[in-house]
Design a protein around this motif. Sequence first.
Motif, PDB file in Angstrom:
ATOM      1  N   LEU A 124      -2.689  -0.029 -10.151  1.00  0.00           N
ATOM      2  CA  LEU A 124      -3.264  -1.207  -9.510  1.00  0.00           C
ATOM      3  C   LEU A 124      -3.049  -2.461 -10.358  1.00  0.00           C
ATOM      4  CD1 LEU A 124      -6.639   0.281  -8.217  1.00  0.00           C
ATOM      5  CD2 LEU A 124      -4.731  -0.512  -6.786  1.00  0.00           C
ATOM      6  N   LEU A 174       0.841  -1.194   0.000  1.00  0.00           N
ATOM      7  CA  LEU A 174       0.000   0.000   0.000  1.00  0.00           C
ATOM      8  C   LEU A 174       0.878   1.247   0.000  1.00  0.00           C
ATOM      9  CD1 LEU A 174      -2.885   1.146   0.128  1.00  0.00           C
ATOM     10  CD2 LEU A 174      -2.624   1.242   2.623  1.00  0.00           C
ATOM     11  N   TYR A 222       2.165   1.773  -3.546  1.00  0.00           N
ATOM     12  CA  TYR A 222       1.113   2.299  -4.413  1.00  0.00           C
ATOM     13  C   TYR A 222       0.829   3.762  -4.111  1.00  0.00           C
ATOM     14  CZ  TYR A 222      -3.622   2.970  -6.241  1.00  0.00           C
ATOM     15  OH  TYR A 222      -4.723   3.457  -6.885  1.00  0.00           O
ATOM     16  N   PHE A 263      -6.738  -2.068   0.070  1.00  0.00           N
ATOM     17  CA  PHE A 263      -6.686  -1.044  -0.978  1.00  0.00           C
ATOM     18  C   PHE A 263      -8.052  -0.397  -1.182  1.00  0.00           C
ATOM     19  CE2 PHE A 263      -2.553  -2.571  -1.570  1.00  0.00           C
ATOM     20  CZ  PHE A 263      -1.883  -1.848  -2.548  1.00  0.00           C
TER      21      PHE A 263
END
Length: 269
Positions: A105, A20, A23, A63
Motif C-alpha cells: 500500500l 486495485l 495491488y 481499497f
Amino acid sequence: MTDAPKVDLSSSVGENLPYLRRYARALTGAQDRGDQYAMATLEAILSEPESYDAALGAKTALFKVFHSIWASSGAPLADGESGLPEKAQEHLSRLTFGTREALLLHTIEEFSFAEIGKIMELSESESRELVDIAYAEMAKSVFGRVMIIEDEAIIAVDLEGIVADMGHKITGVARTESGAIELARREKPDLILSDIQLADNSSGIDAVNRIIADMPEVPVIFITAFPERLLTGEGPEPAFLISKPYTEDQVRSAVSQAMFFSSTQSLKA
C-alpha cells in the motif's frame, strides 16, 4: 436526481479499479486470484453502497472495502488450500501479519501512513510500524538470480544497482527479445524484471512468454509507463507491475514480493 450518486460511484470506482487489480495481484501472487478479490470488492460495493465511504477519497474508499473482504477471508495465504506453491506458503508463513499489505500500500500504491491506517483500520503509527517491520523482514528474505530486460542503459544500470544492493545476483541485461531469450536459457534466472517496449521495437511481453514457456516457475515483474494497459482484467496480464517513473522503494518492494512466489503464466502482447 436519485441516479446521480450511482454515476459518481461508478466513475470513482472505475478510475481506481486498475490499481486495485495491481495491488490484489501482487498480494496474492497471481492474476486470477487477485482479480477474483477485485471482483468481490465491486460486488460488495454494489450490494452495500454504504460500505464505500467516499469521504475517505475514491482510492482509499475502494481499497478499504477490499481490505474488509481480505481480512474476513483470513488473508488466505497460509492455509493449504490457497493454491500457492509450497515454497511461497513457507516464505509467507515467516512474515509478520499485515506487513506485506502495508508495504504494498505504501510503496506500490503510494498511500500515506494515515491512509493505510484508514484502509487497514489501524492508527497511523501502527501503519508506519508495519512498514518498518516489512523492510526489516525483506532484508532477511530469499535471495536469487535476477535477469533484467531493459533497452535504456541508464534505467538498466539503476535497476542493477537497486537489485544488487538487495543481495541478489544480476545474471545480465538484455536489450532485445532475442537477446533476452538467449540470456535466460544460458543463465536460468530466479526472477525477471522486464520493460515492455525494447530496442529494435521488439516486445518484452513476447520475450517473457517465450522464456516462461520453458521456465514456468520464474516470476516476472513488468515496468511500464502505461500500467493501465496491463490492468484491464481482460485475459492474461502480469501479477507484478511497476509504473514508470518508479522509485527505489517500489522496485525493492516488488522484487521482494515476487521472490516469494514461484509461478506465472503467459501474458497477452
